[in-house]
Design an enzyme around this catalytic site. Structure first.
Site, PDB file in Angstrom:
ATOM      1  N   SER A   1      -0.558 -21.725  36.324  1.00 52.25           N
ATOM      2  CA  SER A   1       0.752 -22.347  36.494  1.00 52.25           C
ATOM      3  C   SER A   1       0.697 -23.805  36.062  1.00 52.25           C
ATOM      4  CB  SER A   1       1.173 -22.286  37.969  1.00 52.25           C
ATOM      5  OG  SER A   1       2.341 -23.055  38.188  1.00 52.25           O
TER       6      SER A   1
ATOM      7  N   TYR B   1      -0.692 -24.028  46.500  1.00 55.62           N
ATOM      8  CA  TYR B   1      -0.497 -23.317  45.222  1.00 55.62           C
ATOM      9  C   TYR B   1      -1.176 -24.074  44.073  1.00 55.62           C
ATOM     10  CZ  TYR B   1       2.317 -20.805  41.665  1.00 55.62           C
ATOM     11  OH  TYR B   1       2.752 -20.053  40.596  1.00 55.62           O
TER      12      TYR B   1
ATOM     13  N   LYS C   1      -4.167 -22.548  41.744  1.00 55.93           N
ATOM     14  CA  LYS C   1      -3.992 -22.387  40.293  1.00 55.93           C
ATOM     15  C   LYS C   1      -4.906 -23.332  39.511  1.00 55.93           C
ATOM     16  CE  LYS C   1      -0.708 -19.210  40.437  1.00 55.93           C
ATOM     17  NZ  LYS C   1      -0.941 -17.850  39.931  1.00 55.93           N
TER      18      LYS C   1
HETATM   19  P1  NAP Z   1       7.257 -12.236  41.491  1.00 58.22           P
HETATM   20  O1  NAP Z   1       8.435 -11.926  40.667  1.00 58.22           O
HETATM   21  O2  NAP Z   1       7.432 -12.730  42.885  1.00 58.22           O
HETATM   22  O3  NAP Z   1       6.282 -10.941  41.495  1.00 58.22           O
HETATM   23  C1  NAP Z   1       5.084 -11.006  42.208  1.00 58.22           C
HETATM   24  C2  NAP Z   1       4.292  -9.748  41.913  1.00 58.22           C
HETATM   25  O4  NAP Z   1       3.008  -9.855  42.562  1.00 58.22           O
HETATM   26  C3  NAP Z   1       4.934  -8.485  42.460  1.00 58.22           C
HETATM   27  O5  NAP Z   1       4.624  -7.424  41.574  1.00 58.22           O
HETATM   28  C4  NAP Z   1       4.205  -8.283  43.799  1.00 58.22           C
HETATM   29  O6  NAP Z   1       4.166  -6.911  44.229  1.00 58.22           O
HETATM   30  C5  NAP Z   1       2.808  -8.739  43.408  1.00 58.22           C
HETATM   31  N1  NAP Z   1       1.983  -9.149  44.536  1.00 58.22           N
HETATM   32  C6  NAP Z   1       2.189 -10.152  45.413  1.00 58.22           C
HETATM   33  N2  NAP Z   1       1.177 -10.219  46.308  1.00 58.22           N
HETATM   34  C7  NAP Z   1       0.308  -9.224  45.970  1.00 58.22           C
HETATM   35  C8  NAP Z   1      -0.906  -8.761  46.515  1.00 58.22           C
HETATM   36  N3  NAP Z   1      -1.466  -9.356  47.588  1.00 58.22           N
HETATM   37  N4  NAP Z   1      -1.518  -7.692  45.944  1.00 58.22           N
HETATM   38  C9  NAP Z   1      -0.982  -7.089  44.856  1.00 58.22           C
HETATM   39  N5  NAP Z   1       0.171  -7.489  44.293  1.00 58.22           N
HETATM   40  C10 NAP Z   1       0.814  -8.543  44.855  1.00 58.22           C
HETATM   41  O7  NAP Z   1       6.339 -13.356  40.782  1.00 58.22           O
HETATM   42  P2  NAP Z   1       6.332 -13.910  39.280  1.00 58.22           P
HETATM   43  O8  NAP Z   1       7.239 -15.065  39.205  1.00 58.22           O
HETATM   44  O9  NAP Z   1       6.458 -12.798  38.311  1.00 58.22           O
HETATM   45  O10 NAP Z   1       4.842 -14.501  39.242  1.00 58.22           O
HETATM   46  C11 NAP Z   1       3.774 -13.803  38.627  1.00 58.22           C
HETATM   47  C12 NAP Z   1       2.628 -14.796  38.473  1.00 58.22           C
HETATM   48  O11 NAP Z   1       3.064 -15.879  37.678  1.00 58.22           O
HETATM   49  C13 NAP Z   1       2.130 -15.396  39.776  1.00 58.22           C
HETATM   50  O12 NAP Z   1       0.723 -15.537  39.743  1.00 58.22           O
HETATM   51  C14 NAP Z   1       2.783 -16.741  39.794  1.00 58.22           C
HETATM   52  O13 NAP Z   1       2.055 -17.671  40.559  1.00 58.22           O
HETATM   53  C15 NAP Z   1       2.788 -17.095  38.321  1.00 58.22           C
HETATM   54  N6  NAP Z   1       3.765 -18.083  37.939  1.00 58.22           N
HETATM   55  C16 NAP Z   1       5.093 -17.858  38.060  1.00 58.22           C
HETATM   56  C17 NAP Z   1       5.991 -18.839  37.669  1.00 58.22           C
HETATM   57  C18 NAP Z   1       7.481 -18.655  37.732  1.00 58.22           C
HETATM   58  O14 NAP Z   1       8.197 -19.618  37.496  1.00 58.22           O
HETATM   59  N7  NAP Z   1       7.984 -17.485  38.059  1.00 58.22           N
HETATM   60  C19 NAP Z   1       5.508 -20.064  37.178  1.00 58.22           C
HETATM   61  C20 NAP Z   1       4.158 -20.263  37.080  1.00 58.22           C
HETATM   62  C21 NAP Z   1       3.284 -19.268  37.445  1.00 58.22           C
HETATM   63  P3  NAP Z   1       5.360  -6.271  45.157  1.00 58.22           P
HETATM   64  O15 NAP Z   1       6.530  -6.054  44.220  1.00 58.22           O
HETATM   65  O16 NAP Z   1       4.784  -5.004  45.659  1.00 58.22           O
HETATM   66  O17 NAP Z   1       5.664  -7.290  46.208  1.00 58.22           O
END
Ligand code: NAP
Length: 251
Positions: free
Chosen positions: A149, A162, A166
């Site tokens: 991130s 966080y 990261k």
């Molecule tokens: P999201 O939409 O909230 O989706 C999170 C995903 O992770 C879901 O599939 C969830 O499964 C799964 N998950 C959560 N805890 C878990 C666990 N303990 N074991 C297995 N699966 C788990 O998140 P996102 O925005 O796509 O983020 C994905 C990644 O990108 C993360 O690492 C996040 O930190 C990173 N990121 C996101 C952003 C952003 O702006 N969105 C920015 C920087 C980095 P369920 O559906 O079963 O809950």
């Protein structure tokens, strides 16, 4: 058990947290690139099944593998069960994407908030990668992409937990890359900025996007494109790198 040329074998990609958001987009993209995608998730059965159905409907192959990435016993059990069902196969692409955030100013942050984020966003990398790496090392082929991130590069207020997770993930990416490069395994990271997913649904998009040179939040597919590049043959000499996908936001 090595059976035949890698090119002639089915290629498996494990995407953690693939039921929603960035992981979902990565799963769909890798399936379109010809991978058999293992869709990991925590609890959202319907969303995960929807991703697998979408892949199958497009002519691809997917299977669900539900486990908690932060639980080392659950990781081992899930991987044991996968390997028992796939004798002779190995996972050649691992995308460590599952993650959560639980923001708070540090003075108000509980032990639980700190530990939950560190275990889900950082310990998970160790548990899942350690296991999947074994097959890659013995097959002398593998691609690992860690979803870090902007917060892990720049540090963001309210996200000490966080940012710590990261930032450490990026450092571990560099360390592991040097351990395994000779075995034809690459370990890289992507560092998304603000991407439109459930994770950012509570944020004030209108005011935040004013700070982004591109003037908008990113789409999950734009992160998936960077992941697809890093697992491709075109990226064979890129190792230990972190690619920002953030619309030009200063890092
Ligand atoms: P999201 O939409 O909230 O989706 C999170 C995903 O992770 C879901 O599939 C969830 O499964 C799964 N998950 C959560 N805890 C878990 C666990 N303990 N074991 C297995 N699966 C788990 O998140 P996102 O925005 O796509 O983020 C994905 C990644 O990108 C993360 O690492 C996040 O930190 C990173 N990121 C996101 C952003 C952003 O702006 N969105 C920015 C920087 C980095 P369920 O559906 O079963 O809950």
């Amino acid at each position: 058990m090595k059976t035949e040329n890698y090119e002639n074998r089915r290629k498996y990609a494990l995407v953690t947290g693939a039921s929603r958001g960035i992981g979902r987009a990565v799963a769909l993209r890798l399936a379109a690139e010809g991978y058999d995608v293992i869709v990991n998730y925590l609890s959202n059965d319907a969303a995960a099944a929807g991703v697998a159905d979408e892949i199958t409907a497009s002519g691809g192959r997917a299977e669900l593998l539900r486990f908690d990435v932060s639980d080392p016993v659950a990781v081992e059990e899930a991987m044991d069960s996968w390997e028992n069902r796939h004798p002779g196969d190995f996972i050649s692409v691992l995308v460590n994407n599952a993650g959560i955030r639980d923001d708070s100013l540090m003075v108000f942050m509980s032990d639980e908030q700190w530990k939950h984020v560190l275990s889900t966003d950082l310990d998970s990398f160790f548990y899942v990668t350690r296991r999947v790496l074994k097959g890659m090392l013995s097959e002398r082929r593998g691609r690992i992409v860690n979803v870090a991130s902007l917060s892990g590069i720049k540090g963001l207020p309210g996200q000490a937990n966080y940012s710590a997770a990261k930032g450490a993930l990026i450092a571990a990416t560099k360390a592991l890359a040097q351990e395994v490069a000779r075995r034809n395994v690459t370990v890289n990271a992507v560092a998304p900025g603000y991407i439109s997913t459930d994770m950012v649904s509570g944020l004030d998009e209108q005011s935040l996007k004013a700070s982004i040179p591109a003037g908008r939040f990113g789409r999950p597919e734009e992160v998936a494109g960077a992941v697809a590049f890093l697992v491709s043959d075109d990226a064979s000499y890129i190792n230990g790198e972190t690619i920002s996908v953030n619309g030009g936001l200063y890092t």
